[in-house]
Every structure is written in C-alpha cells, then in structure tokens.
Design an enzyme around this catalytic site. Structure first.
Site, short mmCIF file in Angstrom:
data_model
loop_
_atom_site.label_atom_id
_atom_site.label_comp_id
_atom_site.label_asym_id
_atom_site.label_seq_id
_atom_site.Cartn_x
_atom_site.Cartn_y
_atom_site.Cartn_z
N GLY A 16 -4.96 13.17 -5.56
CA GLY A 16 -5.77 12.65 -4.45
C GLY A 16 -5.54 13.47 -3.19
N GLY A 20 -7.70 12.29 3.06
CA GLY A 20 -6.84 11.17 3.43
C GLY A 20 -5.36 11.51 3.45
N ASP A 40 -7.63 16.53 -7.56
CA ASP A 40 -8.54 15.48 -7.06
C ASP A 40 -9.81 15.45 -7.88
OD1 ASP A 40 -8.52 14.02 -3.97
OD2 ASP A 40 -10.41 13.98 -5.11
N ASN A 95 -0.44 9.98 -5.65
CA ASN A 95 -1.05 9.36 -4.46
C ASN A 95 -2.47 8.84 -4.70
OD1 ASN A 95 -1.78 9.21 -1.40
ND2 ASN A 95 -3.17 10.77 -2.21
N TYR A 157 -6.14 -5.03 -6.34
CA TYR A 157 -5.51 -3.86 -5.72
C TYR A 157 -4.00 -4.11 -5.53
CZ TYR A 157 -4.63 -0.39 -1.99
OH TYR A 157 -4.12 0.64 -1.23
N1 LIG Z 1 -5.36 4.07 3.75
C1 LIG Z 1 -4.56 3.01 3.70
O1 LIG Z 1 -4.56 2.16 4.58
C2 LIG Z 1 -3.60 2.87 2.57
C3 LIG Z 1 -2.52 2.01 2.74
C4 LIG Z 1 -1.59 1.87 1.72
C5 LIG Z 1 -1.73 2.60 0.57
N2 LIG Z 1 -2.80 3.43 0.42
C6 LIG Z 1 -2.85 4.22 -0.82
O2 LIG Z 1 -2.72 5.59 -0.48
C7 LIG Z 1 -3.35 6.40 -1.45
C8 LIG Z 1 -4.30 7.36 -0.74
O3 LIG Z 1 -5.29 6.58 -0.10
P1 LIG Z 1 -6.20 7.12 1.08
O4 LIG Z 1 -6.29 6.03 2.06
O5 LIG Z 1 -5.79 8.47 1.50
O6 LIG Z 1 -7.58 7.15 0.29
P2 LIG Z 1 -8.78 8.21 0.35
O7 LIG Z 1 -9.92 7.56 -0.37
O8 LIG Z 1 -8.97 8.62 1.73
O9 LIG Z 1 -8.23 9.41 -0.52
C9 LIG Z 1 -7.97 9.22 -1.89
C10 LIG Z 1 -8.22 10.52 -2.63
O10 LIG Z 1 -8.01 10.24 -4.02
C11 LIG Z 1 -9.08 10.80 -4.75
N3 LIG Z 1 -9.29 10.05 -5.98
C12 LIG Z 1 -9.85 8.83 -6.14
N4 LIG Z 1 -9.90 8.50 -7.44
C13 LIG Z 1 -9.35 9.53 -8.11
C14 LIG Z 1 -9.14 9.80 -9.50
N5 LIG Z 1 -9.55 8.93 -10.44
N6 LIG Z 1 -8.53 10.94 -9.85
C15 LIG Z 1 -8.17 11.83 -8.91
N7 LIG Z 1 -8.37 11.68 -7.59
C16 LIG Z 1 -8.95 10.53 -7.20
C17 LIG Z 1 -10.29 10.73 -3.83
O11 LIG Z 1 -11.28 11.68 -4.20
C18 LIG Z 1 -9.65 11.04 -2.47
O12 LIG Z 1 -9.65 12.42 -2.18
C19 LIG Z 1 -4.05 5.42 -2.40
O13 LIG Z 1 -3.24 5.23 -3.53
C20 LIG Z 1 -4.15 4.15 -1.59
O14 LIG Z 1 -4.21 3.02 -2.40
C21 LIG Z 1 -3.74 3.59 1.39
C1 LIG Z 2 -7.32 0.94 3.26
C2 LIG Z 2 -7.15 0.07 2.14
C3 LIG Z 2 -8.43 -0.22 1.46
C4 LIG Z 2 -8.53 -1.13 0.52
C5 LIG Z 2 -7.40 -1.88 0.07
C6 LIG Z 2 -7.78 -3.20 -0.45
O1 LIG Z 2 -8.70 -3.13 -1.49
C7 LIG Z 2 -8.28 -4.08 0.63
C8 LIG Z 2 -7.46 -4.73 1.45
C9 LIG Z 2 -7.97 -5.65 2.43
C10 LIG Z 2 -7.22 -6.32 3.27
C11 LIG Z 2 -5.80 -6.23 3.25
C12 LIG Z 2 -5.03 -6.99 4.00
C13 LIG Z 2 -3.62 -6.93 3.82
C14 LIG Z 2 -2.77 -7.52 4.65
C15 LIG Z 2 -1.27 -7.60 4.47
O2 LIG Z 2 -0.96 -8.13 3.21
C16 LIG Z 2 -0.49 -6.30 4.65
O3 LIG Z 2 0.82 -6.47 4.24
C17 LIG Z 2 -1.08 -5.13 3.89
C18 LIG Z 2 -1.10 -3.87 4.65
C19 LIG Z 2 -1.94 -2.87 4.35
C20 LIG Z 2 -2.99 -2.91 3.29
C21 LIG Z 2 -3.66 -1.56 3.09
C22 LIG Z 2 -3.46 -1.02 1.69
O4 LIG Z 2 -2.55 -1.41 1.03
O5 LIG Z 2 -4.24 -0.16 1.25
#
Ligand SMILES: NC(=O)c1ccc[n+]([C@@H]2O[C@H](COP(=O)([O-])OP(=O)(O)OC[C@H]3O[C@@H](n4cnc5c(N)ncnc54)[C@H](O)[C@@H]3O)[C@@H](O)[C@H]2O)c1
Ligand SMILES: CC/C=C\C[C@H](O)/C=C/C=C\C=C\C=C\[C@@H](O)[C@@H](O)C/C=C\CCC(=O)O
Length: 267
Positions: A16, A20, A40, A95, A157
């Site tokens: 990934g 991001g 990716d 990631n 999720y």
């Molecule tokens: N953004 C947040 O708030 C947040 C918080 C906690 C955890 N995360 C986790 O962090 C990681 C990165 O998230 P992000 O916010 O940068 O997301 P993003 O969507 O911005 O980036 C994710 C990347 O993963 C790639 N991807 C998606 N599916 C894929 C697959 N099947 N194979 C290979 N690549 C794939 C996408 O093309 C993209 O480039 C994820 O695991 C997400 O769950 C995100």
């Molecule tokens: C950017 C994340 C996108 C989607 C993740 C998910 O499908 C949607 C989450 C929606 C709301 C989450 C609220 C969470 C609140 C608290 O539990 C807190 O502890 C979580 C903090 C961050 C959540 C972001 C993430 O894990 O991706």
C-alpha cells in the site's frame, strides 16, 4: 551498547506504498538511506509515486511493483522481485488496507485486511528467515486503534485490525522469529490524514454502518488527526530501536505515541 538499527542500505518492502501512510513510510525510509519497494494494487498512483521518489532519492533506491495482496501469486512475486533487485529483504511493512461495512463490500474488507495481511506476514517470515536465505530483520504490521477499542461504526474493519494484532502476537513468540532474530511489532494509529481518511471525513457512507456522519465527525473531532509524517516518525522509531519487539505502538494526535506489550502473560 548501541541498540540502533542503521537503516542505511537496508531493504524495505511497503505494501500500500503508493499513497497515504504507505507513501509516507516509503519516503521516511528513503530519507534514512534505505532502499524501498512499494507494492500496491493501484498502478497509476504507484508509477507516479515511484517516479517522484526516484527523482528525490535516486533511481536505484526505489521500485514499484504492482501487487494485489489478496493474490498469492502477485504477492509472492513482489517478494522475489525485491530480493532480486536489492539483494535481500530486511524490513516488511504490511500496511495495505481498506475500510468497508456495506453488504456489498464487507467481505472485501476481510479479504484485504485480514487474509492479505496474513499472507504478507507469512511471506515476510519466510523471506526474512535464515533457513530460507534471509538475514532476520523487522516486520511492522499496520492495524488501528479500532483493533483495540470497540467501535460501533466499523465492526468488520475493527475485527480485521484486532486479527492483525493477534496474528502478530502469535508470531512474536514463535521459534521461527527467535531463531532468525526477526522482530515483530504492530502500529495502531488513530485517524491519519490520508486519502482513506479524507473519504471517510467527506461522508463516504460505505465505510461505516448506517453511514452516521454526525457520529463520524464527532469521533474525528474528539480524537484529532495525525499527519503521515507524524506516523512515519513512529515507524522509524520501531525500526531503528532494536529493543522494540513484541510491542503495540498506539499513535494519536492528542495522546502522542504510547508503547505497550503484545503479550500479557506467559502460561
Ligand atoms: N488513515 C487512517 O486514519 C488510518 C488509521 C488507522 C489505520 N489505518 C490503516 O493504515 C493503512 C493505510 O491506510 P491509508 O489511510 O494510508 O489508506 P489509503 O487508502 O490512503 O492507502 C492505502 C493504499 O493501499 C492500497 N491498497 C488497497 N488495497 C490493496 C490491495 N488489495 N493490495 C495492495 N494494495 C492495496 C491502495 O491502493 C492505497 O495506495 C491501512 O491498513 C489502514 O487500515 C489508517
Ligand atoms: C480512515 C479510516 C477509514 C475507515 C475506517 C473505518 O471503516 C471507519 C471508521 C469510522 C469511524 C471510526 C471511529 C472510531 C473511533 C474510536 O474507536 C477510535 O479509537 C478509533 C480511531 C481511529 C479509527 C481510524 C482507523 O482505524 O482507520
């Protein structure tokens, strides 16, 4: 004794990595003089990111490899290509992940986040292990704060992220990890400003149950939003400090970075 792992010349594979957080991780690793393969599913963004990073950090230090982590063939090919191109693999950052809670997309969330990450973890254990020609190293799995705390808006999720934490926990205590000196840790960020987050903040109802945007906005305001640079600092700390093993690193804007152990008690 110096317990810092120097990243100079180390080889990292970041899934990934086209956008991001993954893109931020790749850049932080390159700044520390590591070599990086970004894997990716998104070819257009992957090629553009590769070109941008090559200009800044040198053509020979970056490669993009198209990979859908749900495909066993494509994922294994990326490990092979990285090893061939850079001479080995020292760091794997699992990631890549997605959000999705609707009838149509929830199973895809499980496939990518749970099965895909498990596949990456198994491949990383193989390629880093000494008995298979590896040289040990460090695996970082990206879970989420929602893998630790209950979150009614995205249970699927959250469940996949809890699974990633537990899978890491199991490998940490494995003989295979000990024998090859493989460190494993989990990164659990709260909200981070990425394309995924921006879709959620803009009201993408497919990422939550019921699409309750008022509740999502309230969560975001309460928790705050990290930059990708802030989360990358956390990743580099895990990688460079060789005492970091078997840990969860929680990162949130308002509370900062907090380490805790993955294993609770020996039985
Ligand atoms: N953004 C947040 O708030 C947040 C918080 C906690 C955890 N995360 C986790 O962090 C990681 C990165 O998230 P992000 O916010 O940068 O997301 P993003 O969507 O911005 O980036 C994710 C990347 O993963 C790639 N991807 C998606 N599916 C894929 C697959 N099947 N194979 C290979 N690549 C794939 C996408 O093309 C993209 O480039 C994820 O695991 C997400 O769950 C995100
Ligand atoms: C950017 C994340 C996108 C989607 C993740 C998910 O499908 C949607 C989450 C929606 C709301 C989450 C609220 C969470 C609140 C608290 O539990 C807190 O502890 C979580 C903090 C961050 C959540 C972001 C993430 O894990 O991706």
């Amino acid at each position: 004794m110096d317990r810092r792992m120097h990243l100079v010349g180390k080889v990292a594979l970041v899934t990934g990595g086209a956008s991001g957080m993954g893109c931020g991780f790749a850049e932080a690793l390159l700044k520390a003089a590591a070599k990086v393969c970004i894997a990716d599913i998104n070819v257009e963004t992957g090629v553009a990111t590769e070109s941008d990073l090559r200009q800044q950090y040198g053509h020979e230090n970056v490669m993009f490899s198209k990979c859908n982590i749900t495909s066993a063939t494509e994922f294994e090919a990326v490990f092979k290509r990285t090893k061939e191109a850079f001479g080995g693999i020292d760091i794997v950052v699992n990631n890549a992940g997605i959000g999705g809670e609707t009838d149509e997309n929830w199973e895809q969330t499980v496939d990518v986040n749970m099965k895909g990450t498990l596949r990456g973890l198994r491949l990383a254990m193989y390629y880093l292990s000494v008995e298979h020609g590896g040289r040990g190293g460090c695996i970082v799995n990206v879970a989420s704060m929602t893998g630790l705390n209950p979150n009614p808006l995205s249970p699927v999720y959250g469940c996949t992220k809890a699974g990633i934490i537990h899978a890491t926990r199991c490998y940490v205590v494995s003989e295979a990890a000990k024998k090859s000196n493989i460190r494993l840790n989990v990164l659990c960020p709260a909200f981070v400003d990425t394309p995924m987050f921006r879709r959620l903040a803009a009201g993408d109802a497919t990422q939550t149950i019921g699409g309750d945007q008022t509740a999502v906005t309230a969560f975001i305001e309460r928790i705050g939003v990290l930059s990708t640079e802030e989360v990358s600092v956390a990743l580099i700390d895990i990688l460079t400090d060789e005492t970091r093993n078997g840990l969860i690193l929680r990162c949130a804007k308002k509370t900062g970075n907090v380490y805790s152990t993955l294993t609770v008690q020996d039985v």
